[in-house]
Design a protein around this motif. Structure first.
Motif, short mmCIF file in Angstrom:
data_model
loop_
_atom_site.label_atom_id
_atom_site.label_comp_id
_atom_site.label_asym_id
_atom_site.label_seq_id
_atom_site.Cartn_x
_atom_site.Cartn_y
_atom_site.Cartn_z
N GLU A 104 -15.02 -48.12 11.81
CA GLU A 104 -15.36 -48.14 10.38
C GLU A 104 -14.10 -48.06 9.52
N LEU A 105 -13.15 -47.25 10.00
CA LEU A 105 -11.89 -47.11 9.28
C LEU A 105 -11.13 -48.45 9.26
N LEU A 106 -11.12 -49.11 10.41
CA LEU A 106 -10.47 -50.42 10.50
C LEU A 106 -11.10 -51.40 9.52
N GLN A 107 -12.43 -51.41 9.50
CA GLN A 107 -13.13 -52.35 8.61
C GLN A 107 -12.83 -52.08 7.15
N GLU A 108 -12.87 -50.82 6.78
CA GLU A 108 -12.65 -50.47 5.38
C GLU A 108 -11.23 -50.85 4.95
N LEU A 109 -10.28 -50.46 5.80
CA LEU A 109 -8.88 -50.74 5.48
C LEU A 109 -8.62 -52.25 5.45
N ALA A 110 -9.20 -52.96 6.43
CA ALA A 110 -9.01 -54.41 6.51
C ALA A 110 -9.52 -55.07 5.24
N GLU A 111 -10.67 -54.63 4.76
CA GLU A 111 -11.22 -55.23 3.54
C GLU A 111 -10.33 -54.93 2.33
N ASP A 112 -9.76 -53.73 2.29
CA ASP A 112 -8.85 -53.39 1.19
C ASP A 112 -7.61 -54.28 1.21
N VAL A 113 -7.04 -54.45 2.40
CA VAL A 113 -5.84 -55.27 2.51
C VAL A 113 -6.16 -56.70 2.08
N ARG A 114 -7.31 -57.19 2.55
CA ARG A 114 -7.71 -58.57 2.23
C ARG A 114 -7.87 -58.75 0.72
N ASP A 115 -8.49 -57.77 0.08
CA ASP A 115 -8.83 -57.93 -1.34
C ASP A 115 -7.66 -57.67 -2.28
N SER A 116 -6.66 -56.92 -1.85
CA SER A 116 -5.65 -56.52 -2.83
C SER A 116 -4.23 -56.99 -2.54
N SER A 117 -4.03 -57.79 -1.49
CA SER A 117 -2.67 -58.26 -1.21
C SER A 117 -2.25 -59.36 -2.18
N LEU A 118 -0.95 -59.52 -2.30
CA LEU A 118 -0.40 -60.48 -3.27
C LEU A 118 -0.54 -61.93 -2.81
N CYS A 119 -0.27 -62.19 -1.54
CA CYS A 119 -0.27 -63.59 -1.11
C CYS A 119 -1.16 -63.81 0.10
N GLY A 120 -1.22 -65.05 0.51
CA GLY A 120 -2.10 -65.45 1.60
C GLY A 120 -1.85 -64.70 2.89
N LEU A 121 -0.61 -64.30 3.14
CA LEU A 121 -0.32 -63.60 4.38
C LEU A 121 -1.13 -62.31 4.47
N GLY A 122 -1.06 -61.51 3.42
CA GLY A 122 -1.79 -60.25 3.42
C GLY A 122 -3.29 -60.45 3.31
N MET A 123 -3.69 -61.44 2.50
CA MET A 123 -5.12 -61.67 2.30
C MET A 123 -5.80 -62.09 3.59
N SER A 124 -5.07 -62.81 4.44
CA SER A 124 -5.72 -63.30 5.66
C SER A 124 -5.36 -62.47 6.90
N ALA A 125 -4.39 -61.57 6.78
CA ALA A 125 -3.98 -60.78 7.95
C ALA A 125 -5.13 -60.00 8.59
N PRO A 126 -6.11 -59.50 7.80
CA PRO A 126 -7.19 -58.76 8.44
C PRO A 126 -8.22 -59.63 9.16
N ASN A 127 -8.18 -60.96 8.98
CA ASN A 127 -9.18 -61.82 9.61
C ASN A 127 -9.35 -61.60 11.11
N PRO A 128 -8.25 -61.52 11.88
CA PRO A 128 -8.44 -61.30 13.32
C PRO A 128 -9.18 -59.99 13.61
N VAL A 129 -8.88 -58.95 12.83
CA VAL A 129 -9.53 -57.65 13.06
C VAL A 129 -11.01 -57.73 12.69
N LEU A 130 -11.27 -58.24 11.49
CA LEU A 130 -12.65 -58.29 11.02
C LEU A 130 -13.53 -59.17 11.90
N SER A 131 -12.99 -60.33 12.31
CA SER A 131 -13.84 -61.23 13.10
C SER A 131 -14.07 -60.68 14.51
N THR A 132 -13.09 -60.01 15.09
CA THR A 132 -13.34 -59.48 16.44
C THR A 132 -14.29 -58.28 16.38
#
Lengths: 151, 593
Positions: free
Chosen positions: B482-510
């Motif tokens: 749950e912690l991973l999911q919450e943090l991943a969504e925060d990183v996705r929603d608040s990063s400046l560029c595409g790198l940060g916005m998409s970095a959580p995708n591997p975590v969230l999808s797995t």
């Protein structure tokens, strides 16, 4: 040394090159980004050394220490990873007696590096020793290959 | 002896890695030597190096073309060359047992090749070869018969979308740029392919560099740019060499420089070597890097199309996008728009790799079901193991499980299951791959490539990686998922560029599709795929062990004991689960559970 730097300076000024290109030139001529070279350029161009170091530390291409005679590059792409690159790296470290924070052997014969992907995924895992591409590498195979480069 | 014989040797990345240069050398040597005993061989034979043929798993691939009758050979090594020359080139009898089989044709027949059409056929180092396949005709057509607005309209109609990952409509982007009033416009080709598991752009630049140059000329004319840049990865020396060669030839033929095709249009291209930073694939970071700065992205807007390189309107397109343009101009927007799916037009080049039989570089019409790519073109999973997932889009993408195997591969399809097209890498995973480990692998990558400018990406990816690391090492705690999911969504929603916005995708999808694997790691302290060493117990099967002592010598902590020629034993109190014994054993006697 100064002659080399003068030559780089003249070439880069003529091409109106930027800091990255200047550093790429320094590295290709001297082998790594030497502190003296940066200071020399800094005085000559009136750009503070911090500006140079900002770039040096940002890009993985630049090295601040001399590198070994042979460069062992382990591909760490996704396919190489799932096909065993991490085990190859530990074996190379063990074989070259490299400590965790160390990438170059004491005798300056080898430097171990990682690369994101060399694009030869069909023969993963891949290791490059200098320019030579080794495919389908296993921990025991890499030890044998390294032997050829030891004095 | 027939009139013309052409021998093509694959000298793409895969080809050279498999020994293509040595095969080439052997052919050259033997053709030279043949002059003495068989003068016709020397006179009539042409030896060509060609770019990537696609089917990298079968390299080195060699074509022998006698008067148009082509025989393709697979797995060719230097020592096989003399028999090829004796039997086929001189004797006229193809060496049957070395020819490619039916699966080679299945691999190619299921593809639609536009960008890769000429790859593997033409010599990338010869501009004449490119001119022979209507090269530079499209640029000529655009410059001499169309207005820039007409070119933009054609590209818009074709439905072409950016192939670098985002999928933004190319024609629309150009029209935004052209709408600015400026004394200078720039066009940039992004060839800084940094994803692990992707080699599409590299293969195109290596195999057909003139197509990219021609695409850039068309784009430059459309937006009114007189200067173009190719930003290419320094780790691709062969691509850089061939690009320089092609630029020189294009200049000599008058396709670059002043007054192109007799018009008033001037255009030149400069090459900038990337210095190794994944984030430079982001447009504003790439621009900073060309300007000589640290490659850090900035907030958008203003978009580069309005304010880009040196503050001037700038268009950045990817290699593959440019390579599509000559075809669109030659064959028309309607033709291009007829290929692909409803919202994604044309084709996509994909690097198909991983635990699959036919690894290689392929091109499919947008919308092809995942299943067809993996099982028809890819030939299924290697070693008869079970399919587990396919990872698309590199570190920005996600893992797609069995249940979505019918998914159409286009921008919308991949996004609907939490993945993305990215630049087109597709890594097939089987039952022996641990999804938590895969997720950690990508996080290691994004964390080390994060430029550090914005907090969510810099610190968020670091914390995500720490949690994943402790899970794979058996230190996972209740609530970590749950912690991973919450943090991943925060990183996705608040990063400046595409790198940060998409970095959580591997975590969230797995987590979404393979939550049970995370749970097994955390609750049962087990890795179901037997990948995470810290969660495994190593032991030696007495009936299989021959007592050779290989494992004993490999063990760094002396946890293995046993007399010579007698079964050995692992002391699990001393064992650090490094796996050295497993790698060392030649008799499959070391097991892990």
């Amino acid at each position: 040394m100064t002659e080399t730097l003068e030559a780089i300076y003249d070439k880069c000024m003529a091409n109106e090159d930027n800091i990255i290109t200047i550093l790429q030139e320094i590295q290709s001529k001297i082998g790594y980004i030497q502190e003296e070279a940066v200071n020399w350029f800094s005085e000559r161009t009136n750009i503070p050394p911090s500006k140079f170091y900002g770039v040096v530390t940002f890009y993985s291409q630049f090295h601040q220490n001399p590198r070994g005679k042979n460069i062992v590059t382990v591909c760490c792409g996704t396919v190489c990873h799932v096909k065993g690159a991490p085990r190859v790296i530990s074996k190379v470290r063990e074989d070259l007696k490299l400590k965790e924070d160390q990438d170059t052997t004491k005798d300056m014969l080898f430097t171990l590096e990682r690369v994101n992907c060399v694009g030869a995924c069909s023969i993963a895992p891949v290791v490059l020793i200098n320019e030579k591409v080794l495919g389908k590498v296993t921990p025991s195979k890499i030890v044998k290959s390294l032997k050829d480069y030891k004095g | 002896m027939s009139s013309e014989i052409i021998v093509n040797v694959c000298m793409g990345t895969g080809g050279i890695a498999a020994g293509g240069d040595l095969v080439m050398e052997e052919f050259t040597k033997q053709f030279e030597a043949a002059g003495i005993e068989n003068a016709t061989v020397k006179e009539k034979c042409k030896l060509h190096k060609v770019g990537c043929r696609g089917f990298c798993a079968r390299d080195v691939l060699v074509d022998v073309n006698v008067d148009g009758a082509v025989s393709t050979y697979q797995y060719i090594q230097p020592e096989m060359v003399s028999r090829l020359i004796q039997d086929h080139v001189v004797g006229g009898r193809p060496v049957k047992e070395w020819l490619v089989g039916d699966d080679y044709h299945t691999f190619h027949d299921n593809q639609t090749k536009i960008v890769l059409g000429d790859l593997g056929k033409i010599n990338p180092e010869s501009i004449n070869d490119y001119l022979g396949v209507d090269g530079y005709k499209a640029a000529e057509k655009a410059l001499t018969t169309m207005t820039p607005a007409e070119v933009i309209a054609t590209v818009k109609e074709s439905g072409l979308r950016g192939r670098g990952g985002g999928g933004f409509p190319t024609g629309l982007k150009w029209s935004f740029c052209a709408a600015n009033k400026s004394d200078q416009y720039y066009i940039i080709c992004n060839a800084d392919e940094g994803d692990p598991g992707a080699f599409m752009d590299r293969s195109v630049v290596e195999g057909n560099p003139h197509a990219v140059i021609e695409g850039m000329i068309i784009g430059a004319y459309a937006i009114g740019a007189s200067i173009g840049y190719v930003y290419i990865r320094a780790e691709y020396p062969l691509a850089v060499d061939r690009l320089h060669m092609a630029l020189k030839a294009a200049k000599e033929h008058g396709y670059l420089g002043e007054k192109l095709f007799g018009t008033d249009f001037n255009f030149k291209i400069k090459v900038k070597l990337g210095a190794g930073a994944f984030v430079c694939g982001e447009e504003t970071a790439l621009i900073a890097s060309i300007e000589g700065e640290r490659g850090m992205p900035r907030a958008k807007p203003p978009f580069p199309a309005n304010k880009g390189l040196w503050g001037k309107p700038t268009i950045i397109n990817n290699v593959e996008t440019f390579a599509n343009l000559p075809h669109i101009l030659n064959k028309g927007a309607a033709w291009y728009a007829s290929i692909g799916s409803e919202k994604s037009k044309g084709t996509k080049v994909i690097a198909l790799t991983g635990k699959i039989r036919n690894t290689g570089l392929i091109e499919i019409p947008m919308g092809m079901p995942l299943k067809d790519i993996i099982f028809n073109i890819g030939g299924g999973i290697e070693g008869n193991r079970l399919f587990k997932a396919v990872q698309t889009g590199g570190p920005s993408g996600g893992c797609i499980p069995q249940q979505h195997i019918d998914l159409p591969v286009d921008y919308e399809g991949l996004a609907s299951v939490g993945s993305m097209m990215g630049s087109g890498g597709m890594v097939v995973l089987d039952e022996t791959d641990c999804m938590v480990n895969i997720s950690k692998f990508f996080l290691e990558f994004t964390q080390s490539e994060s430029c550090g400018k914005c907090v969510p990406c810099r610190i968020g990816t670091k914390r995500l990686l720490e949690i994943l690391t402790r899970i794979t090492e058996g230190e996972g705690k209740e609530g970590d998922i749950e912690l991973l999911q919450e943090l991943a969504e925060d990183v996705r929603d608040s990063s400046l560029c595409g790198l940060g916005m998409s970095a959580p995708n591997p975590v969230l999808s797995t987590i979404k599709y393979f939550r049970h694997e995370y749970e097994a790691h955390i609750k049962n302290k087990k890795c179901p795929a037997k990948v995470c060493n810290k969660l495994l117990t190593f032991f030696i099967r007495e009936d299989m062990c021959v007592g050779c002592g290989m494992c004993l010598r490999a063990c760094p902590v002396n946890a293995i004991s046993g007399e010579k020629k007698m079964p050995h034993k692992v002391d699990n109190n001393l064992c650090i689960q490094c796996g050295s014994c497993f790698d060392a054993c030649k008799f499959s006697a070391v097991l892990k559970e």
